[in-house]
Write an enzyme that holds these catalytic residues in place. Structure first.
Site, mmCIF file in Angstrom:
data_model
loop_
_atom_site.group_PDB
_atom_site.id
_atom_site.type_symbol
_atom_site.label_atom_id
_atom_site.label_comp_id
_atom_site.label_asym_id
_atom_site.label_seq_id
_atom_site.Cartn_x
_atom_site.Cartn_y
_atom_site.Cartn_z
ATOM 1 N N ILE A 1 0.833 -1.207 0.000
ATOM 2 C CA ILE A 1 0.000 0.000 0.000
ATOM 3 C C ILE A 1 0.870 1.261 0.000
ATOM 4 O O ILE A 1 0.614 2.215 -0.746
ATOM 5 C CB ILE A 1 -0.973 -0.014 1.208
ATOM 6 C CG1 ILE A 1 -1.907 -1.220 1.087
ATOM 7 C CG2 ILE A 1 -1.763 1.282 1.276
ATOM 8 C CD1 ILE A 1 -2.727 -1.517 2.329
ATOM 9 N N ASP B 1 11.654 2.645 4.759
ATOM 10 C CA ASP B 1 11.235 1.249 4.910
ATOM 11 C C ASP B 1 12.441 0.432 5.337
ATOM 12 O O ASP B 1 13.556 0.693 4.886
ATOM 13 C CB ASP B 1 10.672 0.707 3.576
ATOM 14 C CG ASP B 1 9.830 -0.545 3.780
ATOM 15 O OD1 ASP B 1 10.367 -1.550 4.294
ATOM 16 O OD2 ASP B 1 8.640 -0.526 3.433
ATOM 17 N N ASP C 1 14.537 1.762 9.874
ATOM 18 C CA ASP C 1 13.384 1.583 10.749
ATOM 19 C C ASP C 1 12.735 2.964 10.934
ATOM 20 O O ASP C 1 13.451 3.944 11.167
ATOM 21 C CB ASP C 1 13.865 1.030 12.096
ATOM 22 C CG ASP C 1 12.713 0.561 12.947
ATOM 23 O OD1 ASP C 1 11.799 1.375 13.209
ATOM 24 O OD2 ASP C 1 12.700 -0.611 13.328
ATOM 25 N N SER D 1 -7.056 -0.572 10.494
ATOM 26 C CA SER D 1 -7.546 -1.815 9.885
ATOM 27 C C SER D 1 -8.947 -2.145 10.362
ATOM 28 O O SER D 1 -9.326 -1.821 11.498
ATOM 29 C CB SER D 1 -6.602 -2.949 10.288
ATOM 30 O OG SER D 1 -7.170 -4.182 9.978
ATOM 31 N N TYR E 1 -2.770 -8.144 16.695
ATOM 32 C CA TYR E 1 -2.657 -7.233 15.549
ATOM 33 C C TYR E 1 -3.740 -6.155 15.613
ATOM 34 O O TYR E 1 -3.461 -4.947 15.586
ATOM 35 C CB TYR E 1 -2.753 -8.021 14.235
ATOM 36 C CG TYR E 1 -2.950 -7.136 13.027
ATOM 37 C CD1 TYR E 1 -1.987 -6.204 12.662
ATOM 38 C CD2 TYR E 1 -4.121 -7.206 12.262
ATOM 39 C CE1 TYR E 1 -2.176 -5.365 11.565
ATOM 40 C CE2 TYR E 1 -4.310 -6.383 11.163
ATOM 41 C CZ TYR E 1 -3.338 -5.465 10.819
ATOM 42 O OH TYR E 1 -3.525 -4.631 9.745
ATOM 43 N N LYS F 1 -3.489 -1.942 16.440
ATOM 44 C CA LYS F 1 -4.031 -0.861 15.596
ATOM 45 C C LYS F 1 -4.971 0.024 16.424
ATOM 46 O O LYS F 1 -4.954 1.255 16.311
ATOM 47 C CB LYS F 1 -4.793 -1.451 14.400
ATOM 48 C CG LYS F 1 -3.903 -2.181 13.405
ATOM 49 C CD LYS F 1 -3.053 -1.198 12.626
ATOM 50 C CE LYS F 1 -2.172 -1.874 11.612
ATOM 51 N NZ LYS F 1 -1.277 -0.969 10.912
ATOM 52 N N HIS G 1 -4.514 -12.979 1.665
ATOM 53 C CA HIS G 1 -5.945 -12.761 1.438
ATOM 54 C C HIS G 1 -6.447 -13.552 0.231
ATOM 55 O O HIS G 1 -5.669 -14.054 -0.578
ATOM 56 C CB HIS G 1 -6.278 -11.266 1.338
ATOM 57 C CG HIS G 1 -5.688 -10.593 0.140
ATOM 58 N ND1 HIS G 1 -6.225 -10.749 -1.111
ATOM 59 C CD2 HIS G 1 -4.613 -9.798 0.021
ATOM 60 C CE1 HIS G 1 -5.500 -10.049 -1.955
ATOM 61 N NE2 HIS G 1 -4.512 -9.468 -1.297
ATOM 62 N N LEU G 2 -7.755 -13.655 0.140
ATOM 63 C CA LEU G 2 -8.353 -14.602 -0.805
ATOM 64 C C LEU G 2 -7.969 -14.354 -2.262
ATOM 65 O O LEU G 2 -7.618 -15.289 -2.983
ATOM 66 C CB LEU G 2 -9.882 -14.549 -0.654
ATOM 67 C CG LEU G 2 -10.617 -15.578 -1.503
ATOM 68 C CD1 LEU G 2 -10.481 -16.964 -0.902
ATOM 69 C CD2 LEU G 2 -12.083 -15.207 -1.659
ATOM 70 N N ARG H 1 -12.846 -21.404 9.299
ATOM 71 C CA ARG H 1 -11.755 -21.044 10.209
ATOM 72 C C ARG H 1 -12.325 -20.386 11.459
ATOM 73 O O ARG H 1 -13.245 -19.564 11.371
ATOM 74 C CB ARG H 1 -10.787 -20.086 9.510
ATOM 75 C CG ARG H 1 -10.004 -20.778 8.411
ATOM 76 C CD ARG H 1 -8.940 -19.885 7.863
ATOM 77 N NE ARG H 1 -9.485 -18.640 7.350
ATOM 78 C CZ ARG H 1 -8.844 -17.819 6.518
ATOM 79 N NH1 ARG H 1 -7.623 -18.123 6.128
ATOM 80 N NH2 ARG H 1 -9.384 -16.715 6.090
ATOM 81 N N GLY I 1 -13.126 -17.963 14.256
ATOM 82 C CA GLY I 1 -13.039 -16.497 14.359
ATOM 83 C C GLY I 1 -13.234 -15.759 13.051
ATOM 84 O O GLY I 1 -13.067 -14.546 13.014
#
Ligand code: NAD
Length: 319
Positions: A14, A33, A52, A118, A142, A146, A189-190, A278, A280
């Site tokens: 992104i 990065d 960093d 997120s 995670y 966020k 991801h899918l 899955r 959750g």
């Protein structure tokens, strides 16, 4: 001289796409990065540093640059691994962002922080589509990391007057429409898994088929990475009110719809095996993004077909 914008996580999926958009609009782009800037992105970053984002060097660089905005995409971002190694997530996401903000509030107090949050902050949503005011009950370190950053940004804004926009992304997918950038292999991801299985002619395991949805498979909100890049540019402008915004398409697609669209676009008859649901995994997770649309006039431009066509080209030709 053009306005400077710092992008952390600028070698990533992104962040990298956002640097392309910023550069095309004439901004002076400074990328930070821990991974080196891929060759293909070099011309979109006026300066890029393999550092960093919370290092002394990076913090001084940010202060010296006095950027219009810091687009903070750097982070560690997998739900499953965060359950096994929470320290890494709390540290790389929350602790280091706190360090960054402690520096920002003193040395670059006027800059706007645009933070990659997120949908994971919602956990198992009480209802969909999710609205920004809905309860936030993350179910992984995670998602918690966020949410903790969002809380910090709000508290610092109230107490110290620092400026922020937090963008809660739903499922980022697709690749640069002109084929210049995309996601690294083995994304989880899918869309990525379906296309990689198509490319490798391997079996794809579909998790769960008895969810309470029209075709029994999970529904997710897929947002094109180029639409996200556009949203970041709008979010960093001073005329956009600070705060927290969802970024999704206001609708969703089921896992079977994604598989069928991929079959149509790739022309490959993907073999699908049925696996267990899955733990959750909510049946539906979609965003209401009306707040951001009203604030910025942003509207996602790309469809699921576009997402899959662009990602397919990237996996087939680009990586
Ligand atoms: N991809 C999605 O669907 C999605 C959804 C919701 C939120 N997000 C968030 O958006 C952000 C960007 O996601 P992405 O998909 O581009 O991930 P990505 O892994 O492709 O990019 C993240 C980049 O950050 C860099 N990075 C990590 N820690 C760093 C550090 N301490 N200092 C400097 N660089 C560091 C990595 O090297 C990587 O290049 C992440 O914060 C992620 O949590 C992503």
């Amino acid at each position: 001289m053009s306005e400077r914008v710092v992008v952390t996580g600028s070698s990533g999926y992104i962040g990298g796409q956002t640097t392309i958009r910023l550069k095309e609009l004439g901004y002076h782009v400074i990328g930070i990065d821990v991974q080196s800037c891929p060759q293909r992105l070099r011309s979109y970053q006026d300066r890029s540093f393999q550092e960093d984002y919370a290092s002394r060097f990076a913090l001084d660089l940010i202060a010296d640059s006095q950027p219009l905005a810091i687009i903070h995409c750097a982070g560690t971002s997998l739900v499953g691994p965060s359950l096994l190694d929470p320290e890494r997530y709390y540290n790389n996401n929350f602790v280091k962002t706190k360090r960054l903000m402690d520096h920002v509030r003193v040395r670059v107090p006027k800059t706007r922080m645009v933070f990659s949050s997120s949908a994971a902050v919602y956990g198992e949503p009480v209802m969909t589509p999710c609205h920004e005011v809905d309860p936030t009950l993350p179910i992984s370190p995670y998602g918690e990391s966020k949410l903790m950053i969002e809380m910090l940004l709000q508290a610092y804004q109230r107490a110290y007057g620092t400026d922020f926009v937090a963008l809660r992304y739903f499922n980022a997918a697709g690749a640069d429409p002109k084929g210049r950038h995309g996601q690294n292999p083995a994304a989880t991801h899918l869309v990525a898994r379906v296309l990689e299985a198509s490319l490798n002619q391997s079996m794809f395991t579909l998790n769960g088929n008895d969810y309470p949805t029209p075709d029994g498979t999970c529904i997710r909100d897929y947002i094109h990475v180029d639409d996200l890049a556009d949203a970041h540019v709008r979010a960093m402008l001073p005329e956009t009110a600070p705060g927290i915004y969802n970024l999704g398409t206001n609708s969703g697609h089921s896992n079977l719809e994604v598989i069928d669209t991929a079959r149509k676009i790739t022309g490959i008859e993907l073999t699908v095996a049925q696996g267990p649901a899955r733990v959750g995994d909510p049946a539906q997770l979609t965003a209401n993004s009306e707040k951001f649309r009203l604030a910025t006039d942003w509207k996602p431009k790309w469809t699921l077909e576009d997402i899959i066509a662009h990602a397919w080209r990237w996996y087939r030709d680009g990586v």
